[in-house]
Write an enzyme that holds these catalytic residues in place. Structure first.
Site, PDB file in Angstrom:
ATOM      1  N   HIS A  10      34.252  47.242  17.895  1.00  0.00           N
ATOM      2  CA  HIS A  10      33.340  48.255  17.106  1.00  0.00           C
ATOM      3  C   HIS A  10      33.450  49.618  17.700  1.00  0.00           C
ATOM      4  CE1 HIS A  10      28.613  48.703  16.032  1.00  0.00           C
ATOM      5  NE2 HIS A  10      29.131  50.211  16.516  1.00  0.00           N
ATOM      6  N   HIS A  12      34.143  53.507  16.090  1.00  0.00           N
ATOM      7  CA  HIS A  12      33.837  54.325  14.911  1.00  0.00           C
ATOM      8  C   HIS A  12      35.023  55.267  14.967  1.00  0.00           C
ATOM      9  CE1 HIS A  12      29.800  53.289  13.636  1.00  0.00           C
ATOM     10  NE2 HIS A  12      29.856  52.863  15.040  1.00  0.00           N
ATOM     11  N   HIS A 190      25.270  47.192  11.492  1.00  0.00           N
ATOM     12  CA  HIS A 190      24.496  47.919  12.662  1.00  0.00           C
ATOM     13  C   HIS A 190      23.106  47.277  12.464  1.00  0.00           C
ATOM     14  CE1 HIS A 190      27.878  50.320  13.208  1.00  0.00           C
ATOM     15  NE2 HIS A 190      27.342  50.905  14.280  1.00  0.00           N
ATOM     16  N   GLU A 193      19.674  47.881  17.099  1.00  0.00           N
ATOM     17  CA  GLU A 193      19.779  49.015  17.596  1.00  0.00           C
ATOM     18  C   GLU A 193      18.610  49.747  17.751  1.00  0.00           C
ATOM     19  OE1 GLU A 193      22.544  52.148  16.659  1.00  0.00           O
ATOM     20  OE2 GLU A 193      22.935  52.627  18.448  1.00  0.00           O
ATOM     21  N   ASP A 271      31.948  51.937  20.896  1.00  0.00           N
ATOM     22  CA  ASP A 271      31.221  52.790  19.851  1.00  0.00           C
ATOM     23  C   ASP A 271      31.756  54.066  19.521  1.00  0.00           C
ATOM     24  OD1 ASP A 271      29.166  52.748  17.968  1.00  0.00           O
ATOM     25  OD2 ASP A 271      27.513  53.002  19.068  1.00  0.00           O
ATOM     26  N   ASP A 272      31.387  54.904  20.046  1.00  0.00           N
ATOM     27  CA  ASP A 272      32.237  56.480  20.098  1.00  0.00           C
ATOM     28  C   ASP A 272      32.360  57.054  21.528  1.00  0.00           C
ATOM     29  OD1 ASP A 272      30.987  56.558  17.242  1.00  0.00           O
ATOM     30  OD2 ASP A 272      29.231  56.217  18.384  1.00  0.00           O
TER      31      ASP A 272
HETATM   32  N1  ADE Z   1      27.583  55.741  13.774  1.00  0.00           N
HETATM   33  C1  ADE Z   1      28.235  56.014  15.001  1.00  0.00           C
HETATM   34  N2  ADE Z   1      27.805  55.543  16.008  1.00  0.00           N
HETATM   35  C2  ADE Z   1      26.695  54.990  15.652  1.00  0.00           C
HETATM   36  C3  ADE Z   1      25.562  54.092  16.101  1.00  0.00           C
HETATM   37  N3  ADE Z   1      25.585  54.036  17.646  1.00  0.00           N
HETATM   38  N4  ADE Z   1      24.618  53.586  15.357  1.00  0.00           N
HETATM   39  C4  ADE Z   1      24.664  53.962  14.169  1.00  0.00           C
HETATM   40  N5  ADE Z   1      25.406  54.560  13.312  1.00  0.00           N
HETATM   41  C5  ADE Z   1      26.627  55.279  14.242  1.00  0.00           C
HETATM   42 ZN    ZN Z   2      28.501  51.952  15.979  1.00  0.00          ZN
END
Ligand code: ADE
Ligand code: ZN
Length: 326
Positions: A10, A12, A190, A193, A271-272
């Site tokens: 996971h 991006h 997703h 969350e 994630d990011d």
């Molecule tokens: N796009 C990038 N990170 C995300 C996240 N944590 N939740 C939803 N969309 C995303």
């Molecule tokens: Zn994500």
């Protein structure tokens, strides 16, 4: 921790762009993006909605296949240095030519070429999971699914949905997911969350995914936790992301350990990462410090990720050998 072999499901691709990379692109293109950075040069956002706004602003300076080639190289080289041996990256045609199929093919060729280079240099294997963006709406998602159908193969192996979970109904995206499933792609969404347990149920029922991105709010419904465990649904848990975005006040309150004890299949991802000041090694270290996870737990994470990865059998067996060899 760094040397432990890791599989990340996971991540991006644009969300992994270092701030310095985005600033350099902005400077080259004479775009003023100063508003998305804080005094120390990190990404600055107030909450999840603002995070999405900053994320999309950063993407506006990624305008060519070459930019995505350079980004892919930078991201994968960093992952390799963190002990990652397999990365499944979420790729968004929306940010690569607006979802136009012919543009997407050019961007994809550039991304794949970078992945091939890094593979030769570091043995890190990458696969791409095409991701539609929920708040861009179901029509656009259909177009993204078409990009996925047309480019599905050895490199593009999955399809998913990201973006603002509280906008639109999950059912609106059934067409896009049906199209991706018909193309033989693995499916993830997703959910759980910003949406509660029902969003996880909706994704499983309507989109028929085998994995859930995050899914951590399933903890609020014990029957759902049992269902996830019984059905072997795999969660792509991103603890650092959840804490940085304010979903939980700290890792101590994060449900990852309770989900593990409940028998749910877990993987861990970033994630990011630059948005959340994290790396795979930091995630592992934090889990070891907070919950006492040891080598056996991290080995289980890697094996679960290997099982759940959207890759061909040969790649899976090569990766299994690398896990065995350590
Ligand atoms: N796009 C990038 N990170 C995300 C996240 N944590 N939740 C939803 N969309 C995303
Ligand atoms: Zn994500």
């Amino acid at each position: 921790m760094k040397d432990m072999p890791k599989l990340e499901l996971h991540l991006h691709l644009e969300g992994a762009a270092p701030p310095a990379f985005i600033r350099a692109q902005a400077k080259r293109k004479h775009v003023d993006l100063s508003r998305i950075f804080d005094d120390r040069g990190a990404y600055a956002y107030r909450d999840f909605t603002d995070f999405l706004r900053v994320y999309e602003a950063a993407c506006t300076v990624l305008t060519s296949p070459q930019d995505f080639h350079d980004l892919t190289r930078a991201v994968l080289e960093h992952s390799a240095s963190e002990g990652v041996i397999y990365t499944e990256a979420f790729l968004s045609p929306d940010f690569c030519g607006g979802g136009d199929l012919s543009a997407w093919r050019d961007y994809l060729a550039a991304i794949e070429a970078a992945a091939v280079q890094v593979r030769a240099e570091s043995r890190l294997v990458m696969r791409g999971c095409i991701t539609c963006i929920r708040h861009f709406g179901p029509e656009q998602a259909r177009q993204i699914a078409r990009c996925a159908q047309e480019t599905a193969g050895k490199f593009i192996t999955g399809f998913g949905i990201a973006g603002d979970e509280n906008i639109m109904k999950t059912k609106d995206f059934v067409y896009a997911f049906d199209a991706a499933r018909e193309a033989g792609l693995g499916l993830t969404a997703h959910a759980g969350e910003w949406g509660g347990p029902d969003s996880v149920r909706d994704a499983l029922r309507d989109l028929r995914v085998s994995r859930i991105g995050h899914g951590v709010r399933a903890i609020e419904d014990p029957a759902l936790v049992d269902h996830l465990a019984d059905q072997g649904v795999v969660l792509e848990v991103c603890p650092g992301s959840n804490v940085a975005l304010g979903l939980y006040p700290s890792l101590a309150q994060h449900p990852v350990e309770r989900l593990r004890r409940g028998g749910v299949k877990l993987t861990v991802s970033t994630d990011d990462p630059p948005f959340f000041h994290t790396t795979m090694t930091r995630e592992y270290q934090a889990l070891a410090d907070q919950f006492g996870w040891d080598e056996a737990e991290f080995d289980t994470l890697a094996r679960t990720a290997l099982e759940a990865a959207f890759c061909d059998p040969e790649t899976r067996s090569d990766l299994a050998k690398r896990l065995e060899a350590r």
